[in-house]
Design a protein around this motif. Structure first.
Motif, PDB file in Angstrom:
ATOM      1  N   VAL A  11      36.201  41.769  49.108  1.00 28.14           N
ATOM      2  CA  VAL A  11      35.378  42.338  47.840  1.00 28.14           C
ATOM      3  C   VAL A  11      36.253  43.546  47.389  1.00 28.14           C
ATOM      4  N   ILE A  12      36.726  44.156  48.136  1.00 26.98           N
ATOM      5  CA  ILE A  12      37.699  45.389  47.614  1.00 26.98           C
ATOM      6  C   ILE A  12      38.878  44.901  46.736  1.00 26.98           C
ATOM      7  N   GLY A  13      39.350  43.547  47.333  1.00 30.93           N
ATOM      8  CA  GLY A  13      40.485  43.041  46.556  1.00 30.93           C
ATOM      9  C   GLY A  13      39.977  42.619  45.152  1.00 30.93           C
ATOM     10  N   ALA A  14      38.837  42.038  45.220  1.00 34.21           N
ATOM     11  CA  ALA A  14      38.369  41.611  43.900  1.00 34.21           C
ATOM     12  C   ALA A  14      38.140  42.566  42.854  1.00 34.21           C
ATOM     13  N   ILE A  15      37.506  43.713  43.525  1.00 37.94           N
ATOM     14  CA  ILE A  15      37.221  44.855  42.481  1.00 37.94           C
ATOM     15  C   ILE A  15      38.725  45.587  42.002  1.00 37.94           C
ATOM     16  N   VAL A  16      39.466  45.823  43.341  1.00 40.60           N
ATOM     17  CA  VAL A  16      40.806  46.449  42.666  1.00 40.60           C
ATOM     18  C   VAL A  16      41.740  45.392  41.850  1.00 40.60           C
ATOM     19  N   GLY A  17      41.518  44.253  41.916  1.00 35.84           N
ATOM     20  CA  GLY A  17      42.288  43.218  41.158  1.00 35.84           C
ATOM     21  C   GLY A  17      41.724  43.318  39.730  1.00 35.84           C
ATOM     22  N   MET A  18      40.253  43.280  39.550  1.00 36.91           N
ATOM     23  CA  MET A  18      39.839  43.236  38.077  1.00 36.91           C
ATOM     24  C   MET A  18      40.062  44.343  37.537  1.00 36.91           C
ATOM     25  N   LEU A  19      40.074  45.593  38.057  1.00 36.84           N
ATOM     26  CA  LEU A  19      40.279  47.098  37.788  1.00 36.84           C
ATOM     27  C   LEU A  19      41.719  46.919  37.296  1.00 36.84           C
ATOM     28  N   GLY A  20      42.765  46.247  37.973  1.00 37.90           N
ATOM     29  CA  GLY A  20      44.103  46.278  37.666  1.00 37.90           C
ATOM     30  C   GLY A  20      44.130  45.379  36.270  1.00 37.90           C
ATOM     31  N   ARG A  21      43.522  44.229  36.217  1.00 35.42           N
ATOM     32  CA  ARG A  21      43.513  43.554  34.849  1.00 35.42           C
ATOM     33  C   ARG A  21      43.024  44.425  33.603  1.00 35.42           C
ATOM     34  N   LEU A  22      41.989  45.161  33.953  1.00 39.92           N
ATOM     35  CA  LEU A  22      41.564  45.837  32.835  1.00 39.92           C
ATOM     36  C   LEU A  22      42.417  47.002  32.264  1.00 39.92           C
ATOM     37  N   VAL A  23      43.302  47.465  33.300  1.00 38.17           N
ATOM     38  CA  VAL A  23      44.174  48.387  32.740  1.00 38.17           C
ATOM     39  C   VAL A  23      45.292  48.084  31.853  1.00 38.17           C
ATOM     40  N   LEU A  24      45.619  46.707  32.185  1.00 41.97           N
ATOM     41  CA  LEU A  24      46.611  46.162  31.418  1.00 41.97           C
ATOM     42  C   LEU A  24      46.297  45.522  30.018  1.00 41.97           C
ATOM     43  N   PRO A  25      47.031  45.906  28.945  1.00 40.19           N
ATOM     44  CA  PRO A  25      46.505  45.678  27.662  1.00 40.19           C
ATOM     45  C   PRO A  25      47.041  44.031  27.502  1.00 40.19           C
ATOM     46  N   ALA A  74      47.823  46.741  38.755  1.00 40.11           N
ATOM     47  CA  ALA A  74      48.178  46.287  37.442  1.00 40.11           C
ATOM     48  C   ALA A  74      49.556  45.873  37.499  1.00 40.11           C
ATOM     49  N   VAL A  75      50.448  46.665  38.247  1.00 42.21           N
ATOM     50  CA  VAL A  75      51.762  46.210  38.325  1.00 42.21           C
ATOM     51  C   VAL A  75      51.710  44.538  38.769  1.00 42.21           C
ATOM     52  N   GLY A  76      51.180  44.197  39.840  1.00 44.64           N
ATOM     53  CA  GLY A  76      50.985  42.969  40.681  1.00 44.64           C
ATOM     54  C   GLY A  76      50.690  41.750  39.454  1.00 44.64           C
ATOM     55  N   VAL A  77      49.412  42.259  38.705  1.00 44.15           N
ATOM     56  CA  VAL A  77      48.897  41.278  37.894  1.00 44.15           C
ATOM     57  C   VAL A  77      50.134  41.117  36.864  1.00 44.15           C
ATOM     58  N   GLY A  78      50.387  41.938  36.377  1.00 41.56           N
ATOM     59  CA  GLY A  78      51.553  41.815  35.171  1.00 41.56           C
ATOM     60  C   GLY A  78      52.751  41.058  35.618  1.00 41.56           C
ATOM     61  N   ILE A  79      53.318  41.218  36.911  1.00 38.44           N
ATOM     62  CA  ILE A  79      54.566  40.388  37.420  1.00 38.44           C
ATOM     63  C   ILE A  79      54.017  38.854  37.634  1.00 38.44           C
ATOM     64  N   VAL A  80      52.650  38.748  38.008  1.00 37.03           N
ATOM     65  CA  VAL A  80      52.358  37.538  38.590  1.00 37.03           C
ATOM     66  C   VAL A  80      52.093  36.735  36.617  1.00 37.03           C
ATOM     67  N   ALA A  81      51.557  37.362  36.064  1.00 38.73           N
ATOM     68  CA  ALA A  81      51.189  36.858  34.784  1.00 38.73           C
ATOM     69  C   ALA A  81      52.563  36.522  33.938  1.00 38.73           C
ATOM     70  N   GLY A  82      53.527  37.466  34.086  1.00 38.82           N
ATOM     71  CA  GLY A  82      55.012  37.188  33.409  1.00 38.82           C
ATOM     72  C   GLY A  82      55.620  35.950  34.214  1.00 38.82           C
ATOM     73  N   VAL A  83      55.544  35.936  35.550  1.00 39.50           N
ATOM     74  CA  VAL A  83      56.094  34.842  36.329  1.00 39.50           C
ATOM     75  C   VAL A  83      55.522  33.391  35.767  1.00 39.50           C
ATOM     76  N   ARG A  84      54.323  33.541  35.751  1.00 42.43           N
ATOM     77  CA  ARG A  84      53.405  32.161  35.491  1.00 42.43           C
ATOM     78  C   ARG A  84      53.822  31.870  34.003  1.00 42.43           C
ATOM     79  N   GLY A  85      53.988  32.703  32.995  1.00 31.52           N
ATOM     80  CA  GLY A  85      54.415  32.679  31.654  1.00 31.52           C
ATOM     81  C   GLY A  85      53.482  31.752  30.736  1.00 31.52           C
ATOM     82  N   GLY A  86      52.170  31.891  30.733  1.00 32.33           N
ATOM     83  CA  GLY A  86      51.076  31.354  30.094  1.00 32.33           C
ATOM     84  C   GLY A  86      51.275  29.759  30.376  1.00 32.33           C
ATOM     85  N   ARG A  87      51.375  29.362  31.382  1.00 36.20           N
ATOM     86  CA  ARG A  87      51.484  27.957  31.908  1.00 36.20           C
ATOM     87  C   ARG A  87      49.750  27.433  31.443  1.00 36.20           C
TER      88      ARG A  87
END
Length: 93
Positions: A11-25, A74-87
């Motif tokens: 639950v905490i991971g979901a909340i923190v992960g979603m907040l991290g996604r909200l911070v990223l443009p 936010a850093v982790g989501v940015g790294i994962v999104a960058g590594v996945r590269g829009g697949r």
């Protein structure tokens, strides 16, 4: 770790992960389960960082710890999104 501890971490991971996604443009092309995983790791690392700095145990809500967790998410989501590269699921680019 007990069942309640595992559920709390999810639950905490979901909340923190979603907040991290909200911070990223912009739009991040990662799924919900990956976001929760990044959030769990960010929550654990953020707590460890806050403890090492000495701000993890305060009266009330630990706002500084939460900022550490969301920032790391936010850093982790940015790294994962960058590594996945829009697949896409179909595998076409």
């Amino acid at each position: 770790m007990t069942v309640a501890g595992i559920i709390t971490a999810i639950v905490i991971g979901a909340i923190v992960g979603m907040l991290g996604r909200l911070v990223l443009p912009g739009r991040q092309s990662i799924g919900v389960l990956l976001t929760i995983g990044v959030g769990i790791v960010a929550a654990l690392l953020g707590t460890a960082l806050a403890q090492s700095v000495g701000v993890a145990t305060t009266d009330g809500i630990d706002w500084i710890e939460l900022v550490f967790q969301v920032g790391l998410a936010a850093v982790g989501v940015g790294i994962v999104a960058g590594v996945r590269g829009g697949r896409t699921r179909s595998g076409r680019y």
